[in-house]
Design a protein around this motif. Sequence first.
Motif, PDB file in Angstrom:
ATOM      1  N   GLU A  20      -8.606 -25.367  53.046  1.00 27.34           N
ATOM      2  CA  GLU A  20      -7.693 -24.274  53.400  1.00 27.34           C
ATOM      3  C   GLU A  20      -6.254 -24.747  53.303  1.00 27.34           C
ATOM      4  OE1 GLU A  20      -6.752 -21.523  57.389  1.00 27.34           O
ATOM      5  OE2 GLU A  20      -7.965 -23.339  57.549  1.00 27.34           O
ATOM      6  N   LEU A  21      -5.421 -23.957  52.637  1.00 27.55           N
ATOM      7  CA  LEU A  21      -3.989 -24.243  52.583  1.00 27.55           C
ATOM      8  C   LEU A  21      -3.360 -23.794  53.893  1.00 27.55           C
ATOM      9  CD1 LEU A  21      -1.393 -25.027  51.039  1.00 27.55           C
ATOM     10  CD2 LEU A  21      -1.344 -22.682  50.155  1.00 27.55           C
ATOM     11  N   ILE A  22      -2.670 -24.687  54.577  1.00 26.66           N
ATOM     12  CA  ILE A  22      -2.130 -24.342  55.884  1.00 26.66           C
ATOM     13  C   ILE A  22      -0.619 -24.437  55.974  1.00 26.66           C
ATOM     14  CG2 ILE A  22      -4.225 -24.870  57.156  1.00 26.66           C
ATOM     15  CD1 ILE A  22      -2.865 -27.569  57.905  1.00 26.66           C
ATOM     16  N   ALA A  23       0.034 -25.033  55.010  1.00 29.99           N
ATOM     17  CA  ALA A  23       1.492 -25.101  55.045  1.00 29.99           C
ATOM     18  C   ALA A  23       1.995 -25.487  53.670  1.00 29.99           C
ATOM     19  CB  ALA A  23       1.979 -26.103  56.088  1.00 29.99           C
ATOM     20  N   VAL A  52       5.473 -29.481  48.509  1.00 30.45           N
ATOM     21  CA  VAL A  52       4.367 -30.233  49.097  1.00 30.45           C
ATOM     22  C   VAL A  52       3.535 -29.287  49.944  1.00 30.45           C
ATOM     23  CG1 VAL A  52       3.707 -32.141  50.608  1.00 30.45           C
ATOM     24  CG2 VAL A  52       5.705 -32.365  49.114  1.00 30.45           C
ATOM     25  N   ASN A  53       2.251 -29.350  49.763  1.00 30.04           N
ATOM     26  CA  ASN A  53       1.323 -28.533  50.538  1.00 30.04           C
ATOM     27  C   ASN A  53       0.548 -29.384  51.530  1.00 30.04           C
ATOM     28  OD1 ASN A  53       2.022 -26.239  49.108  1.00 30.04           O
ATOM     29  ND2 ASN A  53       0.194 -26.234  47.826  1.00 30.04           N
ATOM     30  N   TRP A  54       0.214 -28.781  52.649  1.00 27.86           N
ATOM     31  CA  TRP A  54      -0.748 -29.351  53.587  1.00 27.86           C
ATOM     32  C   TRP A  54      -1.997 -28.472  53.547  1.00 27.86           C
ATOM     33  CZ3 TRP A  54      -0.593 -33.885  56.083  1.00 27.86           C
ATOM     34  CH2 TRP A  54       0.641 -34.525  56.275  1.00 27.86           C
ATOM     35  N   HIS A  55      -3.141 -29.134  53.524  1.00 29.53           N
ATOM     36  CA  HIS A  55      -4.428 -28.452  53.518  1.00 29.53           C
ATOM     37  C   HIS A  55      -5.290 -29.062  54.616  1.00 29.53           C
ATOM     38  CE1 HIS A  55      -3.641 -27.349  49.181  1.00 29.53           C
ATOM     39  NE2 HIS A  55      -2.923 -28.435  49.283  1.00 29.53           N
ATOM     40  N   PRO A  62      -0.118 -19.705  56.688  1.00 28.00           N
ATOM     41  CA  PRO A  62      -1.036 -18.590  56.903  1.00 28.00           C
ATOM     42  C   PRO A  62      -1.010 -18.179  58.372  1.00 28.00           C
ATOM     43  CG  PRO A  62      -2.263 -20.629  56.854  1.00 28.00           C
ATOM     44  CD  PRO A  62      -0.835 -20.979  56.536  1.00 28.00           C
ATOM     45  N   ASP A  63      -1.544 -17.037  58.656  1.00 27.21           N
ATOM     46  CA  ASP A  63      -1.522 -16.519  60.025  1.00 27.21           C
ATOM     47  C   ASP A  63      -2.264 -17.441  60.997  1.00 27.21           C
ATOM     48  OD1 ASP A  63      -1.749 -13.004  59.080  1.00 27.21           O
ATOM     49  OD2 ASP A  63      -0.041 -14.360  59.229  1.00 27.21           O
ATOM     50  N   PHE A  95       2.273 -24.498  63.803  1.00 28.79           N
ATOM     51  CA  PHE A  95       2.485 -25.629  62.895  1.00 28.79           C
ATOM     52  C   PHE A  95       3.834 -25.486  62.213  1.00 28.79           C
ATOM     53  CE2 PHE A  95      -2.251 -26.700  61.824  1.00 28.79           C
ATOM     54  CZ  PHE A  95      -2.527 -26.766  63.177  1.00 28.79           C
ATOM     55  N   THR A  96       4.498 -26.606  62.014  1.00 29.70           N
ATOM     56  CA  THR A  96       5.797 -26.616  61.342  1.00 29.70           C
ATOM     57  C   THR A  96       5.869 -27.780  60.363  1.00 29.70           C
ATOM     58  OG1 THR A  96       6.873 -25.685  63.307  1.00 29.70           O
ATOM     59  CG2 THR A  96       8.295 -26.695  61.648  1.00 29.70           C
ATOM     60  N   ALA A  97       6.135 -27.458  59.120  1.00 28.13           N
ATOM     61  CA  ALA A  97       6.327 -28.488  58.099  1.00 28.13           C
ATOM     62  C   ALA A  97       7.808 -28.804  57.967  1.00 28.13           C
ATOM     63  CB  ALA A  97       5.767 -28.019  56.762  1.00 28.13           C
ATOM     64  N   SER A  98       8.107 -30.053  57.732  1.00 27.89           N
ATOM     65  CA  SER A  98       9.486 -30.476  57.502  1.00 27.89           C
ATOM     66  C   SER A  98       9.459 -31.668  56.553  1.00 27.89           C
ATOM     67  CB  SER A  98      10.169 -30.849  58.823  1.00 27.89           C
ATOM     68  OG  SER A  98       9.499 -31.934  59.438  1.00 27.89           O
ATOM     69  N   ARG A  99      10.626 -32.067  56.107  1.00 26.71           N
ATOM     70  CA  ARG A  99      10.667 -33.180  55.167  1.00 26.71           C
ATOM     71  C   ARG A  99      11.910 -34.013  55.358  1.00 26.71           C
ATOM     72  NH1 ARG A  99       9.589 -30.579  49.723  1.00 26.71           N
ATOM     73  NH2 ARG A  99       9.864 -32.720  48.958  1.00 26.71           N
ATOM     74  N   ASP A 100      11.758 -35.291  55.051  1.00 25.27           N
ATOM     75  CA  ASP A 100      12.875 -36.224  55.047  1.00 25.27           C
ATOM     76  C   ASP A 100      12.885 -36.840  53.665  1.00 25.27           C
ATOM     77  OD1 ASP A 100      14.648 -38.311  55.271  1.00 25.27           O
ATOM     78  OD2 ASP A 100      14.013 -38.886  57.274  1.00 25.27           O
TER      79      ASP A 100
END
Length: 112
Positions: free
Chosen positions: A45-48, A33-36, A59-60, A66-71
């Motif tokens: 812009e792709l950010i996670a 899964v991507n976050w933009h 990205p830098d 920012f922190t991505a996580s999933r349940d």
Amino acid sequence: QVQLVESGGGLVQAGGSLRLSCVASTTIRFNTVNWHRQAPGKQRELIASITGGGTTNYPDSVKGRFTASRDNAKNTVYLQMNSLKPEDTAVYYCSLPLRNYWGQGTQVTVSA
């Protein structure tokens, strides 16, 4: 067909935090899964990115903030955003990149 619904956006002061959620209509446990984000007048812009196994990439511009996580039990992916800056203001989207599904986006506005 997979529906993705983002939520959690809003107005926050610089230095504040928000947690975005991306809820899928079906299981996505094996999907990356991507976050933009897309700010007015700028390209998306792709950010996670978070893989099914939980490996993340950033990205830098957002790394360390920012922190991505999933349940997977909840078919939900999160984006924790800390130390927000005015330049983080944008519409934030989640997507399943390999299947080309996108959510409708949620607005994040960071005031100075």
